[in-house]
Scaffold this active site. Structure first.
Site, PDB file in Angstrom:
ATOM      1  N   CYS A 114       0.867  -1.316  -0.017  1.00  0.00           N
ATOM      2  CA  CYS A 114       0.206   0.147   0.301  1.00  0.00           C
ATOM      3  C   CYS A 114       1.292   1.634  -0.330  1.00  0.00           C
ATOM      4  O   CYS A 114       1.156   2.268  -0.641  1.00  0.00           O
ATOM      5  CB  CYS A 114      -1.205  -0.127   1.078  1.00  0.00           C
ATOM      6  SG  CYS A 114      -0.065  -0.635   2.556  1.00  0.00           S
ATOM      7  N   HIS A 136      -2.516   6.377   4.852  1.00  0.00           N
ATOM      8  CA  HIS A 136      -1.102   5.653   4.964  1.00  0.00           C
ATOM      9  C   HIS A 136      -0.857   7.482   4.329  1.00  0.00           C
ATOM     10  O   HIS A 136      -1.626   7.970   3.247  1.00  0.00           O
ATOM     11  CB  HIS A 136      -1.230   5.127   4.299  1.00  0.00           C
ATOM     12  CG  HIS A 136      -0.255   4.115   4.637  1.00  0.00           C
ATOM     13  ND1 HIS A 136      -1.355   3.208   5.902  1.00  0.00           N
ATOM     14  CD2 HIS A 136      -0.288   2.707   4.257  1.00  0.00           C
ATOM     15  CE1 HIS A 136      -0.768   1.923   6.075  1.00  0.00           C
ATOM     16  NE2 HIS A 136      -0.250   1.808   5.425  1.00  0.00           N
TER      17      HIS A 136
HETATM   18  C1  2RA Z   1       1.146  -1.863   6.404  1.00  0.00           C
HETATM   19  N1  2RA Z   1       1.447  -1.882   4.338  1.00  0.00           N
HETATM   20  O1  2RA Z   1       0.911  -0.305   6.487  1.00  0.00           O
HETATM   21  C2  2RA Z   1       1.502  -2.605   5.431  1.00  0.00           C
HETATM   22  C3  2RA Z   1       1.069  -3.975   4.498  1.00  0.00           C
HETATM   23  N2  2RA Z   1      -0.335  -3.430   4.305  1.00  0.00           N
HETATM   24  O2  2RA Z   1       1.164  -2.469   7.692  1.00  0.00           O
END
Ligand code: 2RA
Length: 329
Positions: free
Chosen positions: A126, A234
């Site tokens: 991601c 994120h």
């Molecule tokens: C996380 N990118 O954010 C990793 C797996 N989804 O934990």
């Protein structure tokens, strides 16, 4: 089209169902797949109820395409069995991403690499996906030399247990722990396991996957990935050094023209991307566009996306849409 979703009861798997329905992917029959424990559970999809089956049972039902988000061991064991049966697999785990024989695809960046031979296609990590969508137009215009990225990652990247830990801590309730430390009112500079070189697996994913997706090993990437007490998506602070000089207005125009990117950049009006605004959306939001004044040909950006959507489920469905548009499924 008969579509299997392997890991249909998990956070990303259920997001895949939501995105398939929202984007009106032509699902004639859904085959929800989960472990033996969940077999027989009912899943509702577009007003119809479907019973969860095991991976072996799903193969026998001969779906046209299978979206996997059930962890690396399930993908390692079953993706080849699905592919053997002529079923195209789009796998969200890390199992196949760095396999040289497998494509690692973000449709807006390298969708043209897909061919009829690709029966197991890897969905990138991601935090990598949202970054390369932004890097793509800038690399084409100014040729990227080096990327320094620091991430601020949502607990949804870990899964339900982590979301529960955050919410329990916030409410002062005891419960299971997904992290070695308290996450509420804290940040944890550790995502996935530490490697010999002092980097975590998450940081190495961003480094290695970026080169593979961009098709250019000359791009130097270094990363620090951090877990923060957020659920919407994120965020990433991205510093990019180019081979060639750039003009900020041209950078903004290139980003605004990039498919899948929305520029939110008006500090005077306190407008910049935030996870609370990206939550539930499929685009990558970029703002805080400014020169790094410490050295020439270098840019700072702030990049935010919903890690369960564009960072996982939506990207996988977009790969399926691309395969269908190319008559490859
Ligand atoms: C996380 N990118 O954010 C990793 C797996 N989804 O934990």
């Amino acid at each position: 089209m008969k579509v299997a979703v392997v890991g249909a009861t998990g956070l990303v798997g259920s997001e895949m169902l939501t995105v398939l329905a929202e984007r009106n992917f032509p699902v004639s029959e859904l085959i929800p797949v989960a472990s033996e424990r969940s077999k027989g559970k009912e899943i509702e999809f577009k007003g119809k109820k479907y019973k969860v089956v095991t991976a072996t049972e799903a193969i026998a039902l001969k779906p046209d395409v299978a979206l996997f988000s059930a962890g690396g061991s399930t993908s390692t064991e079953f993706a080849p069995q699905f592919a053997e049966a002529g079923i195209t697999v789009i796998d969200n785990s890390s199992a196949w991403r760095m396999d040289p024989s497998k494509k690692l695809v973000v449709p807006e960046v390298n969708g043209d690499v897909l061919t009829a031979d690709d029966k197991i296609i890897a969905n990138p990590n991601c935090s990598t996906i949202q970054m390369v969508v932004v890097l793509k137009p800038l690399h084409e215009k100014y040729k990227i030399k080096r990327v320094v990225v620091s991430t601020y990652q949502s607990v949804t990247g870990t899964g339900v247990k982590a979301v529960d830990q955050l919410m329990n801590e916030r409410q002062g309730v005891e419960g299971e722990k997904a992290y070695p430390y308290q996450i509420d009112l804290n940040v944890i500079p550790h995502i996935d396991v530490f490697q010999e070189n002092g980097y975590t697996k998450e940081e190495m994913k961003m480094i290695l996957e970026t080169n593979k997706i961009m098709g250019d090993d000359s791009i130097k990437v270094t990363a620090t990935t951090v877990r923060i007490p957020v659920i919407g998506g994120h965020s990433e602070s991205v510093n990019i050094e180019f081979e060639n000089e750039f003009d900020l207005a041209d950078v903004r125009a290139a980003l605004e023209a990039q498919e899948g990117v929305i520029v939110v950049d008006n500090p005077a009006n306190l407008e910049y991307p935030m996870p609370k605004d990206a939550h539930g959306k499929d685009e990558v939001f970029v703002g805080r566009i400014r020169r790094d004044e410490t050295q020439p040909k270098t840019l700072n950006l702030w990049v935010v996306a919903d890690n369960l959507r564009k960072g996982a489920a939506t990207n996988a469905v977009q790969v399926a849409e691309l395969l269908k548009a190319k008559n490859l499924i």
